[in-house]
Design an enzyme around this catalytic site. Structure first.
Site, short mmCIF file in Angstrom:
data_model
loop_
_atom_site.label_atom_id
_atom_site.label_comp_id
_atom_site.label_asym_id
_atom_site.label_seq_id
_atom_site.Cartn_x
_atom_site.Cartn_y
_atom_site.Cartn_z
N ASP A 6 3.54 -2.41 -20.20
CA ASP A 6 2.50 -1.47 -20.89
C ASP A 6 3.16 -0.38 -21.38
O ASP A 6 3.31 0.67 -20.76
CB ASP A 6 1.21 -1.23 -20.51
CG ASP A 6 0.31 -0.19 -21.18
OD1 ASP A 6 0.55 -0.30 -22.42
OD2 ASP A 6 -0.88 0.29 -20.69
N LYS B 23 -5.72 -7.00 -15.27
CA LYS B 23 -4.89 -5.88 -14.62
C LYS B 23 -5.57 -4.98 -14.06
O LYS B 23 -6.72 -4.43 -15.06
CB LYS B 23 -3.73 -5.32 -15.56
CG LYS B 23 -4.26 -4.43 -16.71
CD LYS B 23 -2.96 -3.73 -17.52
CE LYS B 23 -3.58 -2.70 -18.61
NZ LYS B 23 -2.40 -1.92 -18.95
N GLU C 192 2.79 -4.93 -23.78
CA GLU C 192 1.52 -4.35 -24.26
C GLU C 192 1.71 -2.99 -25.04
O GLU C 192 2.49 -2.21 -24.58
CB GLU C 192 0.38 -4.11 -22.94
CG GLU C 192 -0.77 -3.47 -23.43
CD GLU C 192 -1.59 -2.86 -22.21
OE1 GLU C 192 -2.40 -1.82 -22.29
OE2 GLU C 192 -1.45 -3.72 -21.16
N GLU D 200 -3.48 4.85 -10.90
CA GLU D 200 -3.63 3.52 -10.45
C GLU D 200 -2.98 3.00 -9.57
O GLU D 200 -2.75 1.63 -9.44
CB GLU D 200 -3.33 2.60 -11.76
CG GLU D 200 -3.87 3.13 -13.24
CD GLU D 200 -3.98 2.57 -14.50
OE1 GLU D 200 -2.87 1.57 -14.40
OE2 GLU D 200 -4.55 2.96 -15.72
N SER E 151 -4.93 7.38 -21.55
CA SER E 151 -4.44 7.05 -22.88
C SER E 151 -5.30 6.37 -23.74
O SER E 151 -5.33 5.08 -23.68
CB SER E 151 -2.90 6.47 -22.65
OG SER E 151 -3.24 5.29 -22.25
N ASP F 198 -3.66 -3.29 -27.19
CA ASP F 198 -4.68 -2.40 -26.61
C ASP F 198 -5.35 -1.64 -27.64
O ASP F 198 -6.30 -1.56 -28.23
CB ASP F 198 -4.18 -1.84 -25.47
CG ASP F 198 -5.14 -1.11 -24.52
OD1 ASP F 198 -6.06 -0.95 -25.08
OD2 ASP F 198 -4.54 -0.15 -23.78
N GLU G 288 3.56 1.63 -17.95
CA GLU G 288 3.46 0.71 -16.69
C GLU G 288 4.31 -0.52 -16.93
O GLU G 288 4.71 -1.11 -17.84
CB GLU G 288 2.18 0.21 -16.82
CG GLU G 288 0.88 1.13 -17.08
CD GLU G 288 -0.53 0.38 -17.19
OE1 GLU G 288 -0.54 -1.07 -17.12
OE2 GLU G 288 -1.47 1.18 -17.07
N HIS H 252 -8.61 -2.75 -16.32
CA HIS H 252 -9.58 -1.59 -15.97
C HIS H 252 -9.30 -0.27 -16.83
O HIS H 252 -8.54 -0.60 -17.79
CB HIS H 252 -8.86 -1.25 -14.39
CG HIS H 252 -7.54 -0.83 -14.35
ND1 HIS H 252 -7.05 -0.35 -13.31
CD2 HIS H 252 -6.66 -1.19 -15.26
CE1 HIS H 252 -5.71 -0.21 -13.40
NE2 HIS H 252 -5.57 -0.90 -14.54
N HIS I 127 0.58 8.32 -17.20
CA HIS I 127 0.05 8.21 -16.10
C HIS I 127 1.14 8.86 -14.99
O HIS I 127 0.74 8.91 -13.70
CB HIS I 127 0.03 6.93 -15.71
CG HIS I 127 -1.21 6.06 -16.46
ND1 HIS I 127 -1.36 4.69 -16.38
CD2 HIS I 127 -2.08 6.64 -17.28
CE1 HIS I 127 -2.33 4.39 -17.29
NE2 HIS I 127 -2.84 5.51 -17.76
N LYS J 214 -11.24 -4.11 -22.79
CA LYS J 214 -11.73 -3.06 -22.00
C LYS J 214 -12.97 -3.03 -22.45
O LYS J 214 -12.99 -2.48 -23.80
CB LYS J 214 -10.60 -2.07 -22.52
CG LYS J 214 -9.48 -1.99 -21.70
CD LYS J 214 -8.36 -0.69 -22.22
CE LYS J 214 -6.96 -0.66 -21.37
NZ LYS J 214 -6.33 0.52 -21.79
#
Length: 451
Positions: free
Chosen positions: A261, A413, A310, A226, A59, A337, A183, A390, A174, A362
């Site tokens: 997230d 994270k 997030e 993940e 994403s 983000d 998340e 990550h 995800h 990131k």
């Protein structure tokens, strides 16, 4: 005794004579954790070869620097041979003879060679691969660990082990379940050290697996990109309830807090609303306005020990970001983000509008080590938190562990304590804490929230 000390800590010896220069740069295509090609770069100096590889997100924000892909049928268009060619034919020759310790000078040169505002000519993946490998070579040229080199590049005198934010339940882009939020994370802020935080995280993760197996069966224990579980649940409240049950059974109700997230850009509708049922193929919708979505978050925070949210809104929904941060920002970390994409221009705008109070770091969003350091410095100057992150498509490279420590971000994270490409980062942090010995500082400790 002196010889033993120097053998165990070789970075204590600094290079005093010959200047180290770049003698070779080589880019190649390798495969990431999702089976897609990515860029790997070798930088060679008189001291040896230094290798780095570039992660890739699932994403991704529309404001990120350009990840150059080949297109066509090969690898379904995701090849990176063009980016590698740019490393070998354009970037590499320009860096021969340069000192790898001059990180900013080298990064600035690559940005100049690209000449675009978003690295669309050479590719952010090409530039970043070189930038990271140069950082490793630079650390070696100074005979210090990578985390110490990052600290010196940033002007930091402190080294801090981050609070890990374990992504243990997956939804959104995800996972194949109906969860809208991407998340659900656990943060051991009450641990006394990073090592203890790993104990808490791993034990809670194992307990969560048992809870999920009991409720939903063995198939629900399969893991996502993940390492988080993706049980067949549709309610975001149910996702948090699972975390609470696992935390309680593991015995860490006082020590572990919760983060989310949301990745709300993934379920923005054409009219600017949000569809929590966006993955449902039967046409049923669960539409909320931005204000009502903010109220949903507030309700979750009131009922559960949630300390970090997030991407609660779309990457360009400044209005609702600002409204929400004004209401909850003193108690909850609102992390940008997709909103910020590790870009100083976006950070400045967010600070002016008071749209969030934390940066997700990131490096592949911006494309170089120097620009990443600048982004962290700017975020901290506004009193924000910083979480090193990550991407869903990762490699065995563990540089973000060193980055988190050297830049004193205080949070990291990098997935669940599962899958080797995720554990490579956590294991490197364990090594760093051991290396620092009594001088190791953990960002959590007795506080209720990582600073």
């Amino acid at each position: 005794m002196i010889r033993t000390f120097l053998r165990n800590k070789p970075w204590q010896l600094r290079q005093l004579s010959t200047t180290v220069n770049v003698t070779g740069v080589r880019g190649r295509e390798v495969i990431d954790s999702r089976g897609n090609p990515t860029v790997e770069v070798d930088v060679t100096t008189s001291q040896g070869m230094f290798r780095a590889s570039v992660p890739s997100g699932a994403s991704t924000g529309i404001h990120e620097a350009v990840e150059l892909r080949d297109g066509g049928s090969r690898y379904k268009g995701k090849g990176v041979l063009t980016a590698c060619k740019n490393v070998n034919d354009i970037i590499g020759p320009a860096l021969i003879g340069m000192n790898p310790a001059d990180q900013k000078k080298i990064d600035d040169l690559m940005i100049h060679l690209d000449g675009t505002p978003n690295k669309s000519k050479l590719g952010a993946n090409a530039v970043l691969g070189v930038s990271l490998a140069i950082a490793k070579a630079g650390a070696a040229s100074k005979r210090i660990p990578l985390y110490q080199h990052f600290a010196e590049l940033a002007g930091n005198s402190r080294l801090v082990l981050p609070v890990p934010s374990f992504n243990v339940i997956n939804g959104g882009s995800h996972a194949g379940n109906a969860l809208a939020f991407q998340e659900f994370m656990i943060l051991p802020v009450g641990a006394s050290s990073f090592t203890e935080a790993m104990v808490m995280g791993c034990e809670t993760y194992a307990t969560l697996k048992s809870v999920i197996k009991t409720k939903y069966g063995q198939d629900a224990c399969n893991v996502g990109d993940e390492g988080g579980f993706a049980p067949s649940i549709g309610s975001n409240y149910e996702g948090v309830d699972l975390l609470m049950e696992a935390i309680k059974q593991a015995g860490y109700e006082k020590e572990i807090k919760i983060g989310m997230d949301v990745a709300a850009s993934e379920f923005l509708t054409a009219d600017g609303s949000y569809d929590l049922n966006f993955k449902n193929s039967d046409g049923a919708r669960d539409i909320l306005s931005g204000s009502k979505l903010g109220s949903l978050y507030e309700d979750l925070c009131a009922k559960y020990p949630i300390v970090s949210i997030e991407d609660p809104f779309d990457q360009d929904d400044w209005t609702h970001y600002t409204e929400f941060t004004k209401r909850v920002g003193t108690e909850v970390q609102v992390v940008g983000d997709d909103l910020l994409v590790t870009n100083t221009s976006r950070i400045k705008e967010a600070a002016e509008k008071k749209a969030c109070n934390a940066l997700l770091l990131k490096v592949n969003q911006i494309g170089s080590v120097t620009e990443s350091i600048d982004a962290v410095a700017l975020a901290k100057s506004h009193g924000w938190g910083v979480m090193t992150s990550h991407r869903s498509g990762e490699t065995e490279d563990s540089y973000i562990a060193d980055l988190a420590v050297g830049l004193c971000t205080g949070q990291i994270k990098t997935g669940a304590p599962c899958r080797s490409e995720r554990l490579a980062k956590y294991n490197q942090l364990l090594r760093i804490e051991e290396e620092l010995g009594s001088g190791a500082v953990y960002a959590g400790g007795a506080s209720d929230f990582p600073e």
